[in-house]
Motif scaffolding. Structure first.
Motif, PDB file in Angstrom:
ATOM      1  N   ALA A   1      52.976 102.067  63.752  1.00  0.00           N
ATOM      2  CA  ALA A   1      51.568 101.960  63.356  1.00  0.00           C
ATOM      3  C   ALA A   1      51.136 103.193  62.566  1.00  0.00           C
ATOM      4  O   ALA A   1      50.386 103.082  61.579  1.00  0.00           O
ATOM      5  CB  ALA A   1      50.698 101.791  64.595  1.00  0.00           C
ATOM      6  N   PHE A   2      51.602 104.369  62.978  1.00  0.00           N
ATOM      7  CA  PHE A   2      51.262 105.617  62.297  1.00  0.00           C
ATOM      8  C   PHE A   2      51.710 105.558  60.841  1.00  0.00           C
ATOM      9  O   PHE A   2      50.963 105.931  59.924  1.00  0.00           O
ATOM     10  CB  PHE A   2      51.943 106.766  63.037  1.00  0.00           C
ATOM     11  N   ALA A   3      52.919 105.059  60.623  1.00  0.00           N
ATOM     12  CA  ALA A   3      53.455 104.954  59.259  1.00  0.00           C
ATOM     13  C   ALA A   3      52.745 103.861  58.462  1.00  0.00           C
ATOM     14  O   ALA A   3      52.423 104.042  57.279  1.00  0.00           O
ATOM     15  CB  ALA A   3      54.951 104.687  59.313  1.00  0.00           C
ATOM     16  N   ALA A   4      52.485 102.707  59.104  1.00  0.00           N
ATOM     17  CA  ALA A   4      51.909 101.569  58.383  1.00  0.00           C
ATOM     18  C   ALA A   4      50.435 101.787  58.038  1.00  0.00           C
ATOM     19  O   ALA A   4      49.995 101.468  56.917  1.00  0.00           O
ATOM     20  CB  ALA A   4      52.059 100.299  59.226  1.00  0.00           C
ATOM     21  N   ILE A   5      49.666 102.284  58.985  1.00  0.00           N
ATOM     22  CA  ILE A   5      48.246 102.536  58.715  1.00  0.00           C
ATOM     23  C   ILE A   5      48.093 103.719  57.773  1.00  0.00           C
ATOM     24  O   ILE A   5      47.179 103.763  56.938  1.00  0.00           O
ATOM     25  CB  ILE A   5      47.480 102.780  60.037  1.00  0.00           C
ATOM     26  N   GLY A   6      48.994 104.676  57.899  1.00  0.00           N
ATOM     27  CA  GLY A   6      48.959 105.886  57.073  1.00  0.00           C
ATOM     28  C   GLY A   6      48.659 107.096  57.934  1.00  0.00           C
ATOM     29  O   GLY A   6      47.687 107.093  58.697  1.00  0.00           O
ATOM     30  N   GLU A   7      49.504 108.122  57.801  1.00  0.00           N
ATOM     31  CA  GLU A   7      49.342 109.286  58.665  1.00  0.00           C
ATOM     32  C   GLU A   7      47.991 109.955  58.453  1.00  0.00           C
ATOM     33  O   GLU A   7      47.292 110.301  59.417  1.00  0.00           O
ATOM     34  CB  GLU A   7      50.489 110.273  58.427  1.00  0.00           C
ATOM     35  N   GLN A   8      47.592 110.158  57.228  1.00  0.00           N
ATOM     36  CA  GLN A   8      46.303 110.805  56.969  1.00  0.00           C
ATOM     37  C   GLN A   8      45.137 109.936  57.423  1.00  0.00           C
ATOM     38  O   GLN A   8      44.143 110.442  57.961  1.00  0.00           O
ATOM     39  CB  GLN A   8      46.175 111.148  55.487  1.00  0.00           C
TER      40      GLN A   8
END
Length: 497
Positions: A115-122
């Motif tokens: 989820a962190f990678a897909a939603i975007g870390e920033q």
């Protein structure tokens, strides 16, 4: 007004009855006396039965009533503190669908990482202040994929405190603080995170009504009131995760204030007035009990899973040893434990270690020298060094405590641990006579309007001791040895991946 506070811990339930007028504890009880088990169906898993919590809560309340120190009908409000990040699922009839996946369960790490990678870390860090990591939302994603039959029956997704309040009142509610600890809350928009709900494919209708931490979360059912000898209709007026609540109980409410606790897990919790986050999510930021859209109060939380649970494991090595006797054993050995070193990380994935599962380790054993007493001291020192390691991460993120407040309870009852903690961190500790159930009772007084503000509720509470760091020169090199061992183990674990 009398106030009833309940602390739903991992090992037991604690309750306190506090006199609002004096802010003093009239009576307190714990149930059960022995520690409740954590169900581990597979390595890295950790579950408990929510209905067991509820039965234990009722038993603890009945036990405190037996003190005879007050009229039960004078209790005017209830507050709840609870173990954070747990997942409780109920159907439309309020029945529990499965055991709670609790805070130290590691199975959801891959779901949070994706989820962190897909939603975007920033995007995650700016809006959620955290990676979804191994928190409640990721746990729910695991259920969705691995137990679809259960997932389809869900009516409401609850945190442990939401569940206990629902059992008292029949009303399912939650709070921004609870949703933030589950990584469901968008701090920028001050609402449920659409990005998280959409990515995981969750239904917003499964999230209960959102109310403030200090607010009515339903009123007491008639049948529950009769069973517990309480007045029908009194409110559950406060509920918060154990660490924000522990901070409240220590009057840690404003920027720069810092609290610590060392129970089953260990925590340092500091308050910030900025939407702060760690780029590597080694420490985490949640909505504090007094946070709202116009008053930013973020709790920056360092958590170490392997603290008191290691101390308990060592105690069991000695058979029927009490904690007091264990502390005496530890004190019989000089600082440094004659070279013995212990890494305490044997209770699941550790956030401060980037969610690695390192395990607990005892190093440098000399079979002709080291005894159980050495293990006891090395374990307590190892836990203190883990706090130092985590506090250095918090310092990187701008948290520079001049003093740390803690309740004189759990591991802070050990002079060895307390001395190692202050000397390793270099920060004085103020000790208070309080615990999570007292904080929950005082929170109930705020939520019910008995106290106008949280600060008013602490006018008559003062520190009972201040411990200064007097042995920095001794503990700094001992910490360096411990950290070298940790880095060696981290490198070995990484090489196996």
């Amino acid at each position: 007004m009398l106030l009833l506070g309940i602390d739903v811990g991992t090992s037991s339930i604690k309750v306190s009855v506090v006199d609002g007028a004096t802010q003093q504890t009239i009576a307190a009880a714990q149930y059960p006396e022995t520690e409740r088990e954590i169900i581990a169906l597979q390595s890295g898993w950790a579950e408990q039965a929510p209905e067991r919590w509820w039965e234990d809560v009722k038993a603890a309340i009945k036990k405190v009533h037996q003190s005879g120190a007050y009229d039960t009908k004078d209790i005017g409000a209830i507050g709840i503190s609870y173990q954070m990040h747990g997942l409780v699922l109920i159907d439309k009839n309020g029945a529990v669908l499965r055991n709670s996946i609790i805070w130290c369960d590691s199975r959801a790490v891959p779901y949070g990482d994706k989820a962190f990678a897909a939603i975007g870390e920033q995007e995650c860090l700016r809006h959620l202040l955290n990676s979804p990591g191994n928190f409640t939302a990721a746990k729910l994603a695991w259920v969705k994929e691995n137990e679809p039959g259960i997932f389809e029956q869900i009516d409401k997704v609850l945190l442990p405190g939401d569940f206990i309040a629902q059992r008292f009142t029949g009303t399912a509610t939650t709070t921004p603080s609870a949703l933030s600890e589950g990584i469901f809350w968008d701090f920028k928009k001050n609402e449920l995170s659409g990005a998280v709900m959409d990515y995981f494919g969750f239904d917003k209708n499964n999230i209960p009504e959102i109310r403030n931490v200090f607010a009515e979360h339903g009123t007491l059912y008639k049948n529950v009131a009769e069973e517990l000898s309480l007045k029908e209709g009194i409110p559950v007026a406060y509920k918060a995760g154990d660490q924000p609540n522990n901070a409240l109980s220590l009057n840690v409410l404003e920027p720069g204030d810092v609290a610590a606790t060392a129970g089953t897990s260990g925590v340092i919790y500091g308050v910030s007035d900025a939407l702060t986050y760690d780029l590597q999510s080694r420490v985490n930021s949640f909505a504090h009990v007094n946070h709202n859209s116009n008053h930013t109060r973020v709790g920056v939380l360092l958590c170490i899973n392997g603290t008191g649970i290691l101390n308990r494991w060592v105690k069991h090595l000695g058979g029927a040893l009490s904690y007091a006797a264990l502390n005496e054993q530890a004190a019989s050995v000089p600082p440094g434990s004659d070279g013995l070193l212990v890494l305490p990380f044997g209770n699941g994935a550790e956030r401060i270690l980037k969610n690695q599962i390192v395990g607990a380790h005892i190093s440098n054993i000399d079979l002709n020298k080291h005894s159980n007493a050495h293990i006891a001291r090395a374990a307590q020192e190892g836990i203190a060094f883990a706090f130092r390691y985590g506090l250095d991460i918090m310092r990187e993120n701008g948290m520079q405590p001049s003093v740390i407040k803690a309740g004189k309870a759990n591991m802070f009852l050990s002079p060895v641990f307390t001395e190692a903690f202050v000397s390793a961190t270099g920060v004085p500790v103020e000790l208070y006579d309080c615990d999570g159930s007292v904080g929950a009772a005082i929170g109930a007084g705020v939520g019910a309007g008995y106290f106008k503000t949280p600060a008013e509720a602490f006018r008559k509470r003062a520190a009972i001791a201040i411990i200064q760091p007097k042995q920095r020169n001794l503990y700094d090199p001992l910490y360096d040895q411990w950290r070298t061992l940790l880095e060696k183990q981290l490198n070995a674990s990484a090489a196996l991946l």
